[in-house]
Design a protein around this motif. Structure first.
Motif, PDB file in Angstrom:
ATOM      1  N   LEU A   1       0.835  -1.192   0.000  1.00  0.00           N
ATOM      2  CA  LEU A   1       0.000   0.000   0.000  1.00  0.00           C
ATOM      3  C   LEU A   1       0.880   1.256   0.000  1.00  0.00           C
ATOM      4  CD1 LEU A   1      -2.830  -1.008   2.472  1.00  0.00           C
ATOM      5  CD2 LEU A   1      -3.010  -0.748   0.016  1.00  0.00           C
ATOM      6  N   GLY A   2       1.701   1.379  -1.031  1.00  0.00           N
ATOM      7  CA  GLY A   2       2.539   2.562  -1.151  1.00  0.00           C
ATOM      8  C   GLY A   2       1.702   3.790  -1.478  1.00  0.00           C
ATOM      9  N   GLY A   3       2.264   4.955  -1.173  1.00  0.00           N
ATOM     10  CA  GLY A   3       1.529   6.194  -1.374  1.00  0.00           C
ATOM     11  C   GLY A   3       1.172   6.461  -2.821  1.00  0.00           C
ATOM     12  N   LEU A   4       2.113   6.192  -3.751  1.00  0.00           N
ATOM     13  CA  LEU A   4       1.838   6.436  -5.170  1.00  0.00           C
ATOM     14  C   LEU A   4       0.711   5.546  -5.664  1.00  0.00           C
ATOM     15  CD1 LEU A   4       2.500   7.654  -7.945  1.00  0.00           C
ATOM     16  CD2 LEU A   4       4.235   5.866  -8.214  1.00  0.00           C
ATOM     17  N   HIS A   5       0.754   4.266  -5.335  1.00  0.00           N
ATOM     18  CA  HIS A   5      -0.266   3.343  -5.822  1.00  0.00           C
ATOM     19  C   HIS A   5      -1.619   3.592  -5.143  1.00  0.00           C
ATOM     20  CE1 HIS A   5       3.464   1.361  -7.081  1.00  0.00           C
ATOM     21  NE2 HIS A   5       2.737   0.803  -8.026  1.00  0.00           N
ATOM     22  N   THR A   6      -1.598   4.051  -3.901  1.00  0.00           N
ATOM     23  CA  THR A   6      -2.852   4.423  -3.252  1.00  0.00           C
ATOM     24  C   THR A   6      -3.458   5.644  -3.931  1.00  0.00           C
ATOM     25  OG1 THR A   6      -2.058   3.542  -1.132  1.00  0.00           O
ATOM     26  CG2 THR A   6      -3.918   5.073  -1.065  1.00  0.00           C
ATOM     27  N   GLU A   7      -2.613   6.609  -4.301  1.00  0.00           N
ATOM     28  CA  GLU A   7      -3.114   7.775  -5.034  1.00  0.00           C
ATOM     29  C   GLU A   7      -3.703   7.358  -6.376  1.00  0.00           C
ATOM     30  OE1 GLU A   7      -1.581  11.912  -7.163  1.00  0.00           O
ATOM     31  OE2 GLU A   7      -0.159  10.663  -6.054  1.00  0.00           O
ATOM     32  N   MET A   8      -3.030   6.443  -7.076  1.00  0.00           N
ATOM     33  CA  MET A   8      -3.557   5.961  -8.354  1.00  0.00           C
ATOM     34  C   MET A   8      -4.919   5.299  -8.164  1.00  0.00           C
ATOM     35  SD  MET A   8       0.009   4.405  -9.885  1.00  0.00           S
ATOM     36  CE  MET A   8      -0.798   3.572 -11.242  1.00  0.00           C
ATOM     37  N   ALA A   9      -5.052   4.487  -7.108  1.00  0.00           N
ATOM     38  CA  ALA A   9      -6.333   3.836  -6.838  1.00  0.00           C
ATOM     39  C   ALA A   9      -7.405   4.864  -6.497  1.00  0.00           C
ATOM     40  CB  ALA A   9      -6.174   2.833  -5.699  1.00  0.00           C
ATOM     41  N   ALA A  10      -7.037   5.901  -5.755  1.00  0.00           N
ATOM     42  CA  ALA A  10      -8.002   6.939  -5.411  1.00  0.00           C
ATOM     43  C   ALA A  10      -8.451   7.709  -6.651  1.00  0.00           C
ATOM     44  CB  ALA A  10      -7.394   7.897  -4.385  1.00  0.00           C
ATOM     45  N   LEU A  11      -7.526   7.986  -7.563  1.00  0.00           N
ATOM     46  CA  LEU A  11      -7.887   8.682  -8.796  1.00  0.00           C
ATOM     47  C   LEU A  11      -8.790   7.814  -9.669  1.00  0.00           C
ATOM     48  CD1 LEU A  11      -4.438  10.330  -9.665  1.00  0.00           C
ATOM     49  CD2 LEU A  11      -6.491  11.478  -8.808  1.00  0.00           C
ATOM     50  N   LEU A 127      -2.010  14.122   8.859  1.00  0.00           N
ATOM     51  CA  LEU A 127      -2.886  14.357   7.704  1.00  0.00           C
ATOM     52  C   LEU A 127      -2.975  13.118   6.828  1.00  0.00           C
ATOM     53  CD1 LEU A 127      -4.602  16.363   6.090  1.00  0.00           C
ATOM     54  CD2 LEU A 127      -2.505  17.120   4.942  1.00  0.00           C
ATOM     55  N   TYR A 128      -1.875  12.386   6.716  1.00  0.00           N
ATOM     56  CA  TYR A 128      -1.854  11.138   5.951  1.00  0.00           C
ATOM     57  C   TYR A 128      -2.874  10.146   6.496  1.00  0.00           C
ATOM     58  CZ  TYR A 128       0.071   6.608   4.426  1.00  0.00           C
ATOM     59  OH  TYR A 128       0.229   5.336   3.930  1.00  0.00           O
ATOM     60  N   MET A 129      -2.907   9.986   7.810  1.00  0.00           N
ATOM     61  CA  MET A 129      -3.848   9.050   8.424  1.00  0.00           C
ATOM     62  C   MET A 129      -5.290   9.527   8.268  1.00  0.00           C
ATOM     63  SD  MET A 129      -2.179   6.492   9.629  1.00  0.00           S
ATOM     64  CE  MET A 129      -3.348   5.819  10.789  1.00  0.00           C
ATOM     65  N   ASP A 130      -5.512  10.817   8.458  1.00  0.00           N
ATOM     66  CA  ASP A 130      -6.873  11.355   8.355  1.00  0.00           C
ATOM     67  C   ASP A 130      -7.437  11.173   6.946  1.00  0.00           C
ATOM     68  OD1 ASP A 130      -6.780  12.104  11.000  1.00  0.00           O
ATOM     69  OD2 ASP A 130      -6.207  14.188  10.578  1.00  0.00           O
ATOM     70  N   THR A 131      -6.640  11.451   5.928  1.00  0.00           N
ATOM     71  CA  THR A 131      -7.130  11.331   4.554  1.00  0.00           C
ATOM     72  C   THR A 131      -7.306   9.871   4.154  1.00  0.00           C
ATOM     73  OG1 THR A 131      -4.816  11.574   3.810  1.00  0.00           O
ATOM     74  CG2 THR A 131      -6.227  13.535   3.748  1.00  0.00           C
ATOM     75  N   LEU A 132      -6.465   8.973   4.658  1.00  0.00           N
ATOM     76  CA  LEU A 132      -6.644   7.554   4.360  1.00  0.00           C
ATOM     77  C   LEU A 132      -7.961   7.039   4.930  1.00  0.00           C
ATOM     78  CD1 LEU A 132      -3.210   5.706   4.740  1.00  0.00           C
ATOM     79  CD2 LEU A 132      -4.511   6.180   2.663  1.00  0.00           C
ATOM     80  N   ARG A 133      -8.348   7.524   6.108  1.00  0.00           N
ATOM     81  CA  ARG A 133      -9.638   7.118   6.681  1.00  0.00           C
ATOM     82  C   ARG A 133     -10.783   7.552   5.769  1.00  0.00           C
ATOM     83  NH1 ARG A 133      -7.074   9.049  11.519  1.00  0.00           N
ATOM     84  NH2 ARG A 133      -6.516   7.332  12.913  1.00  0.00           N
ATOM     85  N   GLU A 134     -10.686   8.745   5.211  1.00  0.00           N
ATOM     86  CA  GLU A 134     -11.721   9.224   4.297  1.00  0.00           C
ATOM     87  C   GLU A 134     -11.742   8.406   3.009  1.00  0.00           C
ATOM     88  OE1 GLU A 134     -13.973  11.628   4.743  1.00  0.00           O
ATOM     89  OE2 GLU A 134     -13.299  12.134   6.771  1.00  0.00           O
ATOM     90  N   LEU A 135     -10.580   8.092   2.475  1.00  0.00           N
ATOM     91  CA  LEU A 135     -10.518   7.365   1.212  1.00  0.00           C
ATOM     92  C   LEU A 135     -10.982   5.919   1.365  1.00  0.00           C
ATOM     93  CD1 LEU A 135      -7.120   8.660  -0.234  1.00  0.00           C
ATOM     94  CD2 LEU A 135      -9.420   9.223  -1.031  1.00  0.00           C
ATOM     95  N   ALA A 136     -10.769   5.334   2.532  1.00  0.00           N
ATOM     96  CA  ALA A 136     -11.181   3.943   2.743  1.00  0.00           C
ATOM     97  C   ALA A 136     -12.674   3.772   2.504  1.00  0.00           C
ATOM     98  CB  ALA A 136     -10.808   3.491   4.158  1.00  0.00           C
ATOM     99  N   VAL A 137     -13.462   4.752   2.880  1.00  0.00           N
ATOM    100  CA  VAL A 137     -14.911   4.686   2.671  1.00  0.00           C
ATOM    101  C   VAL A 137     -15.229   4.638   1.183  1.00  0.00           C
ATOM    102  CG1 VAL A 137     -17.094   5.873   3.073  1.00  0.00           C
ATOM    103  CG2 VAL A 137     -15.311   5.918   4.834  1.00  0.00           C
TER     104      VAL A 137
END
Length: 255
Positions: A1-11, A127-137
């Motif tokens: 769950l690297g940051g770049l690949h998580t961003e790609m999944a979010a996009l 901020l990283y943790m807070d935004t990941l909680r939002e994206l998980a939903v």
């Protein structure tokens, strides 16, 4: 769950949400992108371009909301009524207009993704943790199975760091969960993105093409490649430091 690949999944998740909304047609009509490139934003085929498209969209939605609120205040004042503040007006519009609700949710999703990118660039672990909680939903809601399954596990591990591995938690809170190649502000990157860049340096032009049938040559390339890349990187770094010794501006900033 690297940051770049998580961003790609979010996009890609944002692309799923915007599928069929007319978003790509609006980008084409605004001459922000051609039809083919606009369609690629839905798949996040190019991370930088897709992120830029969402930045433009978020800015446009924010401006349009405030323009609509200004017109509402003008009508209210003309009718000698007390106008609602911006937040209360938005909540009222969300309840009464499905289209307004849809694009308000879109704006919140895009801002969440951009805040996630900001957390990486600034090495802000909170901020990283807070935004990941939002994206998980969102990963759950739009059926991105792998991230919906493993992102909560990652969050649980990060939350438990302070108790299980306090030394690591201190380092992460100090910003050492990202990689920095320069001293410029807002230029930190996720570890997996740094690995991708290092892999590109090691591969060079062509990579291992033509070497797979020669075990001896492939072995020499695998051993020597990282060292050659390291020497080249050290030379480029020393040259860049000598050339821009006093320049600590981000590339988007001006003197």
């Amino acid at each position: 769950l690297g940051g770049l690949h998580t961003e790609m999944a979010a996009l890609k998740t944002a692309g799923d949400w915007l599928q069929g909304s007319g978003w790509t047609q609006a980008l084409v009509q605004a001459e922000i992108a051609t039809a083919g490139i606009a369609d690629s934003f839905l798949r996040a085929a190019h991370v930088g371009r897709t992120r830029h498209a969402h930045q433009v969209t978020a800015a446009a939605l924010h401006i349009l909301q405030h323009k609509a609120h200004d017109k509402y205040k003008e009508r209210a004042n003309a009718g000698h009524q007390e106008p609602l503040d911006f937040e209360a007006w938005c909540n009222l519009r969300v309840q009464n207009c499905p289209q307004f609700q849809y694009w308000t949710i879109t704006l919140h999703l895009e801002l969440c993704i951009l805040l996630y990118v900001r957390s990486l660039r600034e090495s802000n672990f909170t901020l990283y943790m807070d935004t990941l909680r939002e994206l998980a939903v969102w990963f759950f809601a739009l059926d991105h199975t792998h991230y919906a399954r493993w992102l909560p596990v990652h969050l649980r591990d990060m939350v438990g760091l302070a108790e299980k591995h306090p030394d690591v938690a201190v380092k992460f809170n100090a910003g050492h969960f990202t990689a920095k190649k320069t001293t410029r502000p807002f230029s930190a990157m996720s570890i997996d993105q740094a690995h991708e860049q290092n892999n590109a340096c090691v591969k060079g032009d062509g990579g291992a093409v033509g070497l797979t049938e020669n075990p001896s040559a492939l072995r020499r390339w695998m051993v020597a490649g990282p060292e050659v890349a390291r020497v080249v990187r050290e030379f480029e770094t020393s040259w860049q430091l000598h050339r821009n010794r006093e320049n600590t501006y981000h590339h988007d900033q001006t003197d």
